[in-house]
Design a protein around this motif. Structure first.
Motif, PDB file in Angstrom:
ATOM      1  N   ASP A  39      37.850  31.814  33.224  1.00  0.00           N
ATOM      2  CA  ASP A  39      36.665  33.323  33.090  1.00  0.00           C
ATOM      3  C   ASP A  39      37.485  34.210  32.592  1.00  0.00           C
ATOM      4  N   PRO A  40      37.205  34.351  31.646  1.00  0.00           N
ATOM      5  CA  PRO A  40      37.111  35.639  30.804  1.00  0.00           C
ATOM      6  C   PRO A  40      36.421  36.802  30.761  1.00  0.00           C
ATOM      7  N   ARG A  41      35.562  36.933  31.885  1.00  0.00           N
ATOM      8  CA  ARG A  41      35.347  38.261  31.825  1.00  0.00           C
ATOM      9  C   ARG A  41      36.348  38.981  32.772  1.00  0.00           C
ATOM     10  N   TRP A  42      35.497  40.123  32.781  1.00  0.00           N
ATOM     11  CA  TRP A  42      36.508  41.872  33.480  1.00  0.00           C
ATOM     12  C   TRP A  42      37.004  41.590  34.627  1.00  0.00           C
ATOM     13  N   GLY A  43      35.664  41.215  35.563  1.00  0.00           N
ATOM     14  CA  GLY A  43      36.441  40.983  37.281  1.00  0.00           C
ATOM     15  C   GLY A  43      37.647  40.139  37.269  1.00  0.00           C
ATOM     16  N   SER A  44      37.380  39.046  36.986  1.00  0.00           N
ATOM     17  CA  SER A  44      38.473  38.059  36.186  1.00  0.00           C
ATOM     18  C   SER A  44      39.566  38.416  35.895  1.00  0.00           C
ATOM     19  N   ARG A  45      39.896  39.498  34.644  1.00  0.00           N
ATOM     20  CA  ARG A  45      40.866  39.547  34.197  1.00  0.00           C
ATOM     21  C   ARG A  45      41.359  39.948  35.285  1.00  0.00           C
ATOM     22  N   ARG A  46      40.238  41.290  35.686  1.00  0.00           N
ATOM     23  CA  ARG A  46      41.430  42.540  36.778  1.00  0.00           C
ATOM     24  C   ARG A  46      41.715  42.491  37.933  1.00  0.00           C
ATOM     25  N   GLU A  47      41.631  40.734  38.560  1.00  0.00           N
ATOM     26  CA  GLU A  47      41.786  39.735  40.086  1.00  0.00           C
ATOM     27  C   GLU A  47      43.435  39.091  39.038  1.00  0.00           C
ATOM     28  N   LEU A  48      43.154  38.627  37.804  1.00  0.00           N
ATOM     29  CA  LEU A  48      45.106  38.371  37.274  1.00  0.00           C
ATOM     30  C   LEU A  48      45.983  39.377  37.185  1.00  0.00           C
ATOM     31  N   VAL A  49      45.266  40.728  36.866  1.00  0.00           N
ATOM     32  CA  VAL A  49      46.329  41.681  36.815  1.00  0.00           C
ATOM     33  C   VAL A  49      47.153  41.706  37.963  1.00  0.00           C
ATOM     34  N   ALA A  50      46.343  42.560  39.173  1.00  0.00           N
ATOM     35  CA  ALA A  50      46.894  42.523  40.714  1.00  0.00           C
ATOM     36  C   ALA A  50      47.694  41.277  40.960  1.00  0.00           C
ATOM     37  N   VAL A  96      42.039  49.714  33.182  1.00  0.00           N
ATOM     38  CA  VAL A  96      40.383  50.209  34.542  1.00  0.00           C
ATOM     39  C   VAL A  96      39.529  51.630  33.659  1.00  0.00           C
ATOM     40  N   PRO A  97      38.884  50.873  33.040  1.00  0.00           N
ATOM     41  CA  PRO A  97      37.724  51.756  31.867  1.00  0.00           C
ATOM     42  C   PRO A  97      37.222  53.011  33.024  1.00  0.00           C
ATOM     43  N   PRO A  98      37.406  54.136  32.340  1.00  0.00           N
ATOM     44  CA  PRO A  98      36.150  54.860  32.822  1.00  0.00           C
ATOM     45  C   PRO A  98      34.606  54.267  33.092  1.00  0.00           C
ATOM     46  N   SER A  99      33.747  55.268  34.218  1.00  0.00           N
ATOM     47  CA  SER A  99      32.959  54.394  34.570  1.00  0.00           C
ATOM     48  C   SER A  99      31.676  54.393  33.236  1.00  0.00           C
ATOM     49  N   SER A 100      31.820  55.329  32.753  1.00  0.00           N
ATOM     50  CA  SER A 100      30.177  55.498  31.348  1.00  0.00           C
ATOM     51  C   SER A 100      30.927  54.590  29.991  1.00  0.00           C
ATOM     52  N   SER A 101      32.323  53.474  30.444  1.00  0.00           N
ATOM     53  CA  SER A 101      32.957  53.013  29.037  1.00  0.00           C
ATOM     54  C   SER A 101      32.545  51.515  29.366  1.00  0.00           C
ATOM     55  N   PRO A 102      32.998  50.512  28.482  1.00  0.00           N
ATOM     56  CA  PRO A 102      32.769  49.375  29.092  1.00  0.00           C
ATOM     57  C   PRO A 102      34.314  48.613  29.496  1.00  0.00           C
ATOM     58  N   PRO A 103      34.147  47.499  30.064  1.00  0.00           N
ATOM     59  CA  PRO A 103      35.096  47.164  30.690  1.00  0.00           C
ATOM     60  C   PRO A 103      35.837  46.665  29.401  1.00  0.00           C
TER      61      PRO A 103
END
Length: 451
Positions: A362-373, A395-402
């Motif tokens: 899964d290349p999406r942001w949620g999966s990438r962030r879990e791998l970084v963790a 982690v991007p600002p809330s107003s910015s895209p992942p």
């Protein structure tokens, strides 16, 4: 003077008479213990590793002071495919067989080097024995920990010779045909239990941790060494070591997946795993390392050993008939087997693709962030800084895209390369010191000392 110094500092080239007598006295034993050793180890399949490890342990470890844990690797242990095209440079003396490399974890490096300097003074340069502000075991340990990445290597040690290695008709796999009298060269690195555990868990140097992310042969300790280790708290170290090795492998897989696209071949996964600790290596930049080393490791017998090293972290089923963006792709009928994926595979949404030796994640942001963790904290901090985010990842600002996967991958790559560049440069500096100004030349041009 007690470690082979003649005439004070800088006058110890060649060692002392006592050390030479000890080496000559052991030569006959070496020849018996090492006969047929190299062909057994270097041509073995993973299923034969136990026999090869026992042979290497019995032949080499008794010649050195006791260790808490030991690994062997190198071209003399594992076949790494065909050599780079071109004839080898001519050297005087008999042709050398491929090298056997040892990693030795010890409880007290200073005490270990003191014992080894008495037993094998010719393995150390004159600078190591007598220079370096008094040097000896204290200076050697200080240099390894405060200048280098926690490891001291003695290299260019010739094992056997005169019929001591190999048997009739045996041939070196990577250095061409060699006569039965050809010696095997040995390089061994010594480091503390503390330094090993720290690097496996934190990747502060990615030096020992990086080496143990690649194929190695774990050597059983001689009975006397194992008993001594158990009596000095070795049982606690052994349990901590196994856990740290598992975390190191899991983190390596997480890092590799962060560098890979949504779909990739199994060969590319293995190549990425092997290359983690080569990116940024000053030896590669200086053309002092084989540029095809990663390819040769993956293409040789190292591939099966890599599969075994990471198998518990990779899912066996279900497989997917096509890539899926979902963290948990739907099962297909391609495989009826089942296995629980590790935390790494779960975070990546990793599944094998049916009909080919490939993977999808899964290349999406949620999966990438879990791998970084799942990376060591030191690397997470560097990745976060490179990606403009927090220690848990970019982690991007809330107003910015992942951030796109490419930015995360480049941040991971930069963090690893920076660590490897520093540790490999310091290791190279200590390596020059360990060989000595004369030894650095003599070990290239002339026969190295005999173990």
């Amino acid at each position: 003077r007690g470690y082979g110094c003649i005439g004070g500092k800088g006058g110890s080239i060649g060692g002392d008479d006592r050390g030479e007598r000890e080496r000559r006295g052991r030569k006959g034993t070496d020849a018996i213990g090492l006969r047929h050793l190299l062909p057994l180890a270097s041509t073995s399949s993973p299923g034969d590793d136990a026999a090869a490890a026992s042979a290497l342990s019995a032949a080499l470890l008794p010649l050195l002071p006791p260790a808490s844990a030991a690994w062997a690797y190198g071209s003399g242990v594992f076949s790494q495919g065909s050599p780079v095209a071109g004839p080898p440079p001519p050297k005087p003396g008999p042709p050398l067989r491929p090298s056997v490399d040892l990693l030795l974890a010890v409880a007290d490096p200073e005490r270990w080097h003191a014992a080894n300097l008495r037993r094998n003074p010719g393995h150390y340069s004159s600078l190591a024995r007598c220079g370096l502000a008094g040097a000896g075991p204290a200076g050697i340990s200080w240099l390894a920990d405060n200048v280098g990445p926690g490891v001291w290597f003695n290299s260019g040690v010739r094992v056997g010779g005169g019929g001591g290695v190999g048997g009739e008709g045996s041939e070196g796999e990577e250095s061409g045909a060699s006569s039965p009298s050809s010696p095997t060269t040995l390089k061994y690195g010594v480091f503390s239990e503390r330094a090993l555990l720290a690097d496996l868990e934190a990747w502060g140097e990615l030096y020992l941790a990086g080496r143990l992310q690649k194929p190695t042969l774990r050597l059983p300790l001689p009975a006397a060494d194992a008993d001594a280790a158990t009596g000095s708290g070795g049982a606690d170290f052994a349990s901590r070591l196994e856990a740290a090795l598992e975390r190191n492998a899991a983190a390596a897989l997480a890092a590799a997946l962060l560098l890979l696209p949504a779909t990739f071949s199994h060969a590319r996964l293995l190549s990425t795993l092997v290359s983690l600790s080569y990116s940024g290596d000053v030896r590669v930049a200086a053309a002092a390392e084989d540029p095809r080393k990663v390819e040769r490791i993956v293409r040789g017998t190292g591939r099966a050993r890599l599969d075994r090293l990471y198998s518990r972290h990779l899912p066996l089923a279900p497989c997917a008939s096509s890539p899926s963006p979902s963290p948990s792709p739907s099962p297909s009928s391609c495989s009826s087997s089942s296995a629980a994926a590790s935390a790494v595979a779960s975070a990546a949404g990793l599944v094998p693709l049916c009909g080919g030796n490939s993977w999808a994640q899964d290349p999406r942001w949620g999966s990438r962030r879990e791998l970084v963790a799942l990376l060591p904290e030191r690397v997470r901090r560097r990745v976060g800084a490179a990606g403009g985010g927090s220690p848990s990842g970019p982690v991007p600002p809330s107003s910015s895209p992942p951030p796109p996967p490419s930015l995360i991958a480049s941040s991971v790559r930069a963090a690893l390369a920076s660590t490897v560049r520093s540790s490999s440069a310091r290791a190279a500096l200590v390596g020059i010191i360990s060989a000595g100004p004369a030894g650095a030349v003599s070990r290239i041009l002339f026969s190295p000392p005999v173990l």
